[in-house]
Scaffold this active site. Structure first.
Site, PDB file in Angstrom:
ATOM      1  N   ASP A  98       0.819  -1.214   0.000  1.00  0.00           N
ATOM      2  CA  ASP A  98       0.000   0.000   0.000  1.00  0.00           C
ATOM      3  C   ASP A  98       0.851   1.261   0.000  1.00  0.00           C
ATOM      4  O   ASP A  98       1.477   1.602   1.005  1.00  0.00           O
ATOM      5  CB  ASP A  98      -0.901  -0.035   1.241  1.00  0.00           C
ATOM      6  CG  ASP A  98      -1.812   1.170   1.359  1.00  0.00           C
ATOM      7  OD1 ASP A  98      -1.996   1.879   0.350  1.00  0.00           O
ATOM      8  OD2 ASP A  98      -2.348   1.401   2.457  1.00  0.00           O
ATOM      9  N   ASP A 293      -2.097   5.632  -5.327  1.00  0.00           N
ATOM     10  CA  ASP A 293      -2.388   4.841  -4.131  1.00  0.00           C
ATOM     11  C   ASP A 293      -2.737   3.395  -4.493  1.00  0.00           C
ATOM     12  O   ASP A 293      -3.843   3.100  -4.929  1.00  0.00           O
ATOM     13  CB  ASP A 293      -3.540   5.498  -3.365  1.00  0.00           C
ATOM     14  CG  ASP A 293      -3.746   4.907  -1.991  1.00  0.00           C
ATOM     15  OD1 ASP A 293      -3.196   3.834  -1.713  1.00  0.00           O
ATOM     16  OD2 ASP A 293      -4.465   5.527  -1.185  1.00  0.00           O
TER      17      ASP A 293
END
Length: 433
Positions: A98, A293
């Site tokens: 992430d 992201d």
């Protein structure tokens, strides 16, 4: 036992996305708690190695409120995750890699909630190299109070304590500070197949320097190049993967161009010059930012921009104009990065623009979030040493060439001028007739 007080750490933006942590707080609470196929490219170089991890893809559904309506509808989302190993002997976990968070978080055997027990849990007592630590990295006092962290994920929370142990991404290993979960709420964590999250954001978003695995690998010269690269696909014909220490040419159908990180928020965040429709700049977002992201399954942006953009795109709720919808582009660096209607429209029984509304004030905003729909179109690389993000159109097996999605701003200007010139000639011809 005396409680310890630790300053709260907050993320730059509150993202109400199921896969994304939007608030951290470290509290002075007492705690009495002391496989996918992996593709290895361990080609050694004098200054380090590279390693690729194959990523599994999970499809799941989430309820989403229809814009300007009290109605809700189900939205299909995705999560990509792969293997890491923790401890001695090694314990295997699946994690989302992430770029929108900064810490490694995995369930621990101290956690007895259903969301933890249905996943693999780190057994701290079974690892000979594990250590209990406080938030600042100092050894935890045996039998004393433990610093705890609480992380809010949209509709749920994770509570945990701090630990140190060896973490391996394939052949790349380093000693890392991380969070071992002691409690997880059922919603949303019982919905996920993966065990935890490995944060790859810039160090400002980590709890401390020793929590940032990318920084530790870079400083330890473990990597051939001080970067990692992400390739995501929704096809069964090819593997999605994350590569540490290298850029893989076979995943690109265009040259990669680089853009510097524009803010010190901890996000891999770059400047957007404007938004384009069919390569025509709209003067919609002259000073916007975008965070790339890998932990988010959606696209998001400022409410006023999304509303204006939705009006200009004019997506019919009955999908009657779906096949006539334009390319939606974002001007970044000297290029326009285009998305097709399939990337920005939720299409089911009805159609609507799928960009989620997210309002982050200056100086960090206005902020867009580019999640999975963007990352399936573009191969991205994250250069820690030079704090920049690389973009190239992604090459997918069995798909047509995607290089035309990436358009030079100079070419877009020329194309726009040519179109206006042609239109003027047609009007003059009609007048002469």
């Amino acid at each position: 036992m005396q409680c310890r007080s630790v300053r709260a750490l907050l993320l730059a933006a509150a993202l109400s996305l199921e896969l994304h942590a939007y608030g951290y707080s470290v509290s002075s609470a007492k705690d009495t708690h002391g496989q996918t196929e992996e593709q290895e490219h361990g080609d050694k170089a004098q200054m380090g190695a590279s390693h690729s991890i194959a990523l599994r893809r999970q499809l799941y559904r989430s309820t989403h409120r229809v814009r300007q309506s009290s109605l809700s509808r189900e939205v299909h989302k995705t999560a990509y995750y792969g293997n890491i190993e923790v401890g001695t002997p090694k314990q295997t976990f699946t994690v989302v890699f992430d770029t929108g968070s900064g810490n490694l978080m995995i369930p621990s055997t101290f956690c007895q909630s259903r969301a933890c027990t249905m996943h693999r849990r780190f057994n701290r007592r079974a690892s000979t190299t594990a250590e209990d630590i406080d938030a600042d990295g100092a050894p935890a006092k045996k039998g004393g109070a433990r610093d705890q962290i609480t992380v809010t994920f949209g509709t749920g929370e994770i509570g945990g304590v701090f630990m140190r142990d060896d973490v391996c991404i394939g052949s790349l290993c380093t000693s890392v500070h991380f969070v071992g979960a002691t409690d997880e709420t059922e919603d949303p964590f019982t919905s996920f197949n993966f065990d935890g999250v490995l944060g790859l954001a810039l160090p400002q978003m980590a709890q401390g320097p020793e929590f940032s695995i990318m920084d530790l690998l870079t400083k330890g010269k473990a990597l051939r190049k001080p970067l990692f690269s992400v390739f995501l696909s929704d096809s069964e014909m090819e593997n999605s993967e994350i590569t540490f220490g290298d850029i893989k040419e076979e995943h690109m159908s265009s040259e990669m161009f680089w853009v510097p990180v524009s803010r010190s928020t901890g996000y891999w965040q770059v400047q957007i010059k404007d938004i384009a429709i069919n390569n025509k700049l709209q003067s919609l977002c002259a000073d916007c930012q975008v965070a790339v992201d890998t932990g988010t399954s959606q696209l998001a942006g400022p409410t006023d921009v999304i509303n204006d953009l939705s009006s200009r795109l004019n997506v019919k709720p009955d999908c009657s104009n779906y096949h006539e919808l334009p390319d939606l582009g974002f001007a970044i660096g000297e290029h326009i990065l285009n998305l097709k209607p399939a990337d920005y429209v939720d299409k089911g029984d009805s159609c609507e623009v799928s960009l989620m509304q997210l309002d982050v004030p200056p100086p960090n905003g206005p902020l867009f979030i580019f999640g999975d729909p963007f990352l399936r179109k573009y191969y991205t690389s994250y250069d820690r040493a030079n704090e920049r993000v690389g973009f190239a159109t992604a090459r997918h097996a069995g798909h047509e060439d995607t290089s035309m999605l990436l358009v030079s701003l100079n070419r877009a200007s020329v194309d726009g001028s040519t179109a206006l010139l042609s239109q003027g000639r047609r009007l003059r011809s009609r007048g002469a007739a």
